[in-house]
Each structure stands twice: as C-alpha cells, then as structure tokens.
Design an enzyme around this catalytic site. Structure first.
Site, PDB file in Angstrom:
ATOM      1  N   GLY A 193      92.326   7.396  23.688  1.00 40.62           N
ATOM      2  CA  GLY A 193      93.050   6.620  24.699  1.00 40.62           C
ATOM      3  C   GLY A 193      93.603   7.483  25.826  1.00 40.62           C
ATOM      4  O   GLY A 193      93.747   7.012  26.950  1.00 40.62           O
ATOM      5  N   GLU A 239      86.885   9.090  18.524  1.00 39.20           N
ATOM      6  CA  GLU A 239      87.037   7.927  17.646  1.00 39.20           C
ATOM      7  C   GLU A 239      85.987   7.880  16.541  1.00 39.20           C
ATOM      8  O   GLU A 239      86.253   7.440  15.426  1.00 39.20           O
ATOM      9  CB  GLU A 239      86.971   6.627  18.466  1.00 39.20           C
ATOM     10  CG  GLU A 239      88.167   6.380  19.371  1.00 39.20           C
ATOM     11  CD  GLU A 239      88.057   7.021  20.746  1.00 39.20           C
ATOM     12  OE1 GLU A 239      87.136   7.827  20.967  1.00 39.20           O
ATOM     13  OE2 GLU A 239      88.900   6.703  21.615  1.00 39.20           O
ATOM     14  N   GLU A 263      90.816   7.920  28.100  1.00 36.62           N
ATOM     15  CA  GLU A 263      90.508   6.621  28.725  1.00 36.62           C
ATOM     16  C   GLU A 263      91.508   6.277  29.832  1.00 36.62           C
ATOM     17  O   GLU A 263      91.128   5.766  30.883  1.00 36.62           O
ATOM     18  CB  GLU A 263      90.471   5.529  27.642  1.00 36.62           C
ATOM     19  CG  GLU A 263      89.243   5.677  26.743  1.00 36.62           C
ATOM     20  CD  GLU A 263      89.328   4.844  25.482  1.00 36.62           C
ATOM     21  OE1 GLU A 263      90.280   5.061  24.690  1.00 36.62           O
ATOM     22  OE2 GLU A 263      88.463   3.984  25.269  1.00 36.62           O
ATOM     23  N   ALA A 304      95.254   7.001  20.909  1.00 34.86           N
ATOM     24  CA  ALA A 304      96.083   5.951  20.306  1.00 34.86           C
ATOM     25  C   ALA A 304      96.744   6.532  19.064  1.00 34.86           C
ATOM     26  O   ALA A 304      96.237   7.483  18.461  1.00 34.86           O
ATOM     27  CB  ALA A 304      95.207   4.764  19.937  1.00 34.86           C
TER      28      ALA A 304
HETATM   29  N1  COA Z   1      98.057   9.660  16.462  1.00 30.59           N
HETATM   30  C1  COA Z   1      99.127   9.932  15.703  1.00 30.59           C
HETATM   31  N2  COA Z   1      99.600  11.180  15.509  1.00 30.59           N
HETATM   32  C2  COA Z   1      98.951  12.178  16.114  1.00 30.59           C
HETATM   33  C3  COA Z   1      97.840  11.972  16.926  1.00 30.59           C
HETATM   34  C4  COA Z   1      97.387  10.649  17.089  1.00 30.59           C
HETATM   35  N3  COA Z   1      96.352  10.345  17.871  1.00 30.59           N
HETATM   36  N4  COA Z   1      97.404  13.167  17.383  1.00 30.59           N
HETATM   37  C5  COA Z   1      98.255  14.085  16.882  1.00 30.59           C
HETATM   38  N5  COA Z   1      99.179  13.498  16.108  1.00 30.59           N
HETATM   39  C6  COA Z   1     100.291  14.136  15.380  1.00 30.59           C
HETATM   40  C7  COA Z   1      99.786  14.868  14.151  1.00 30.59           C
HETATM   41  O1  COA Z   1      99.613  13.974  13.075  1.00 30.59           O
HETATM   42  C8  COA Z   1     100.892  15.856  13.937  1.00 30.59           C
HETATM   43  O2  COA Z   1     101.965  15.177  13.333  1.00 30.59           O
HETATM   44  P1  COA Z   1     102.834  15.922  12.161  1.00 30.59           P
HETATM   45  O3  COA Z   1     103.445  17.125  12.825  1.00 30.59           O
HETATM   46  O4  COA Z   1     103.827  14.879  11.761  1.00 30.59           O
HETATM   47  O5  COA Z   1     101.857  16.282  11.105  1.00 30.59           O
HETATM   48  C9  COA Z   1     101.320  16.221  15.353  1.00 30.59           C
HETATM   49  O6  COA Z   1     100.852  15.151  16.182  1.00 30.59           O
HETATM   50  C10 COA Z   1     100.698  17.505  15.851  1.00 30.59           C
HETATM   51  O7  COA Z   1      99.286  17.410  15.713  1.00 30.59           O
HETATM   52  P2  COA Z   1      98.387  18.464  14.882  1.00 30.59           P
HETATM   53  O8  COA Z   1      97.177  17.756  14.410  1.00 30.59           O
HETATM   54  O9  COA Z   1      99.209  19.157  13.851  1.00 30.59           O
HETATM   55  O10 COA Z   1      98.036  19.495  16.061  1.00 30.59           O
HETATM   56  P3  COA Z   1      96.774  20.449  16.139  1.00 30.59           P
HETATM   57  O11 COA Z   1      97.040  21.377  17.249  1.00 30.59           O
HETATM   58  O12 COA Z   1      96.455  21.028  14.802  1.00 30.59           O
HETATM   59  O13 COA Z   1      95.543  19.483  16.516  1.00 30.59           O
HETATM   60  C11 COA Z   1      94.449  17.704  17.742  1.00 30.59           C
HETATM   61  C12 COA Z   1      95.524  18.840  17.757  1.00 30.59           C
HETATM   62  C13 COA Z   1      94.607  16.923  19.033  1.00 30.59           C
HETATM   63  C14 COA Z   1      93.061  18.314  17.675  1.00 30.59           C
HETATM   64  C15 COA Z   1      94.682  16.797  16.533  1.00 30.59           C
HETATM   65  O14 COA Z   1      96.060  16.411  16.481  1.00 30.59           O
HETATM   66  C16 COA Z   1      93.856  15.549  16.543  1.00 30.59           C
HETATM   67  O15 COA Z   1      92.682  15.586  16.254  1.00 30.59           O
HETATM   68  N6  COA Z   1      94.500  14.361  16.854  1.00 30.59           N
HETATM   69  C17 COA Z   1      93.841  13.088  16.806  1.00 30.59           C
HETATM   70  C18 COA Z   1      92.937  12.891  18.004  1.00 30.59           C
HETATM   71  C19 COA Z   1      92.205  11.573  17.927  1.00 30.59           C
HETATM   72  O16 COA Z   1      91.417  11.332  17.027  1.00 30.59           O
HETATM   73  N7  COA Z   1      92.477  10.692  18.881  1.00 30.59           N
HETATM   74  C20 COA Z   1      91.837   9.416  18.990  1.00 30.59           C
HETATM   75  C21 COA Z   1      92.599   8.390  18.261  1.00 30.59           C
HETATM   76  S1  COA Z   1      91.766   6.837  18.364  1.00 30.59           S
END
Ligand code: COA
Length: 261
Positions: free
Chosen positions: A111, A134, A114, A66
């Site tokens: 999500g 989460e 999911e 999400a």
């Molecule tokens: N919601 C909103 N934005 C997200 C996102 C999410 N779930 N997942 C990634 N993004 C955005 C990042 O904020 C970043 O934005 P920016 O370029 O404006 O800073 C962009 O996507 C790229 O992500 P980044 O974190 O820089 O990539 P990474 O390769 O370093 O890490 C992940 C990849 C997937 C490990 C990391 O993005 C992450 O942990 N995301 C969240 C996952 C999560 O908690 N999901 C459950 C949500 S309930």
C-alpha cells in the site's frame, strides 16, 4: 485512534502530510487510511495550500504497506472495505486539484508503493525500497497496484514485480521510471521535495489543476477524447486572470505574480 498517526503541517503554501507510525514502519491500518483521506481533503479545501507533500516519519519507511495485523480475521466477505478505502484514498489523491509529491524516505511496499504511485511526482532517498510484496502473503495488491504500476513502468516490469514480490532499490526505481529523482540522504530528500513544492506553489493554480486533469486523462481516455479535453481546458485557461498576468509579465520582462484565479 490517536490523531498522531498522521501529522499535518502547512508552511509557504505547502501542506506536509506525514505518516507517523515509525515503530510499525508506518504500516497503514484502517484508521490511518481514513485519517490520510481526511487530511488530503483538508489540504484540498484550504485555498492557502497550493501543493502537498506526503512522506513517512523517521528514516526507515515511507509506508511498509497495509497493516498485516488487520488481515488475520478477514475473509472475502469482510475484507472488501479495506481495498475499497485504500483505493478511494489513492483515487482522491490523484484527482486532487493540487500537485502531490511523494517524498519516499525508505520502504514503500504494498500500500505504501500504491499510495506513492497515486501521487503526481515521486522523489526518493537512496535508502528507499519499492515493491509489491503481497504475493509472499498469498494475496495480491488491493490499493490499485496492479492498475497503476503497469501504467507507470509497463506491463512486463509490473508483472515481474507483482509475481516475485521483490523489492527494488531507489536507483532501479529511477531506471524504470517509478521515481523522478533520487537524493543521497533522507534530509536531502526532504529539502529537495520542499524546494520543488515551493516552486510549484508559485505556479498559476488553475493552469496546474487543468494540466493535471488533462495529463491524468491521457492515462485512461482514448487519444481522441484526451486531445479534445486538452483543447477544452486550453480554452478555459484563457479566461483566467493568471493568463493575463503571465503573458503581460513575459511581454514586459518581469516576474509574474499569480493569484490562482
Ligand atoms: N504491517 C504490520 N506491521 C508491520 C508491517 C506491516 N505491513 N511492516 C512492518 N511491520 C512491523 C513489524 O511487524 C515490526 O513490528 P515488531 O517490532 O512489533 O515486531 C516492526 O514493524 C518493524 O519491522 P521489522 O520487520 O522488524 O523490520 P525489518 O527491518 O526487519 O524489515 C521490512 C523491514 C519492511 C522488510 C519488513 O517489515 C516487511 O517485510 N514488512 C511487511 C511488508 C509487506 O509485506 N507489506 C505489504 C503488506 S500487504
């Protein structure tokens, strides 16, 4: 919102739905979830579509969960629709009459994981990562993760994944039964998913629909009720043109031509 956040394409009886926010790792904001719901409905209603593939744009993410930027201003009195709409999308996918294949081309977190679990079959590329992270945000899964994950991989493994929030690689997801098959590259995954979809598109549609319903029932109904349901739909398929065609084709040693009737 721009319609481009989810792409829709039909070829060879296969609808491909692509989550298209690659700069945000295909994070699922409210508008994207709604658009996905609309497009799955479109695929369900289109008789020329026999199978659906769900994937993410790019080579990095299926969907990284999400959209966390939409969490900041939420509390218990305002967040409910977010979970309800996410769950409704997943339940819709699961209850569709057509098979849905998740082609997981990178991160399938929160999500994203999911929604993949609500699909019938999960294929993944070797770079795919699965997880329910989460807990690391101080929250819990809300699109059905605490319900579908244990059904797919068992309660103990699901608890470890949900409590730790750890990501697992594609080969581990394969080992625990979260995915059906792993491909070396994203291109190979896309090809493999399409090949499976084309094969399923040729199968008798009514039998596929009723088999899906019966299999889904086996997940949630008591054994006795599931078995009774199977007998009912087993009888139902005997009234289809496709059953006559399938049996006749077998007996006459020819390829069946199913009409999904
Ligand atoms: N919601 C909103 N934005 C997200 C996102 C999410 N779930 N997942 C990634 N993004 C955005 C990042 O904020 C970043 O934005 P920016 O370029 O404006 O800073 C962009 O996507 C790229 O992500 P980044 O974190 O820089 O990539 P990474 O390769 O370093 O890490 C992940 C990849 C997937 C490990 C990391 O993005 C992450 O942990 N995301 C969240 C996952 C999560 O908690 N999901 C459950 C949500 S309930």
């Amino acid at each position: 919102m721009s319609e481009e956040s989810v792409l829709y394409e039909v070829s060879d009886g296969v609808a491909t739905i692509t989550i298209n926010r690659p700069k945000r790792l295909n994070a699922l904001n409210v508008a994207t979830v709604q658009r996905l719901r609309d497009l799955f409905q479109k695929a369900e209603q289109d008789d020329s579509v026999r199978v659906v593939i769900l994937t993410g744009a790019g080579e990095k993410a299926f969907a990284a969960g999400a959209d966390i930027t939409e969490f900041q201003d939420k509390d218990s009195s305002t967040v409910r629709p977010l979970a309800e709409n996410g769950q409704a999308l997943c339940t819709y996918i699961e209850s569709m009459s057509k098979p849905v294949i998740a082609a997981v081309n990178g991160y399938a977190l929160g999500g994203g994981c999911e929604i993949a679990m609500a699909c019938d079959i999960r294929y993944a590329s070797a770079n795919a990562r699965f997880g329910q992270p989460e807990i690391n945000l101080g929250i819990i899964p809300g699109f059905g993760g605490t319900v579908r994950l244990p059904r797919l991989v068992g309660l103990g493994v699901a608890k470890e994944l949900v409590y730790t929030g750890d990501q697992i690689k594609a080969d581990e997801a394969l080992r625990i039964g979260l995915v059906n098959k792993v491909f070396d590259s994203v291109d190979a995954l896309r090809e493999g998913a399409m090949e499976l979809a084309r094969r399923l598109a040729k199968k008798p549609g009514v039998a596929i629909k009723l088999a899906k319903r019966s299999l889904n029932n086996s997940w949630v109904l008591p054994l006795k009720d599931s078995l009774e349901f199977e007998v009912d739909v087993f009888c139902e398929v005997f009234d289809t043109e496709d059953m006559r065609e399938g049996v006749d084709a077998f007996l006459n040693r020819r390829e069946p031509q199913f009409k999904h009737k």
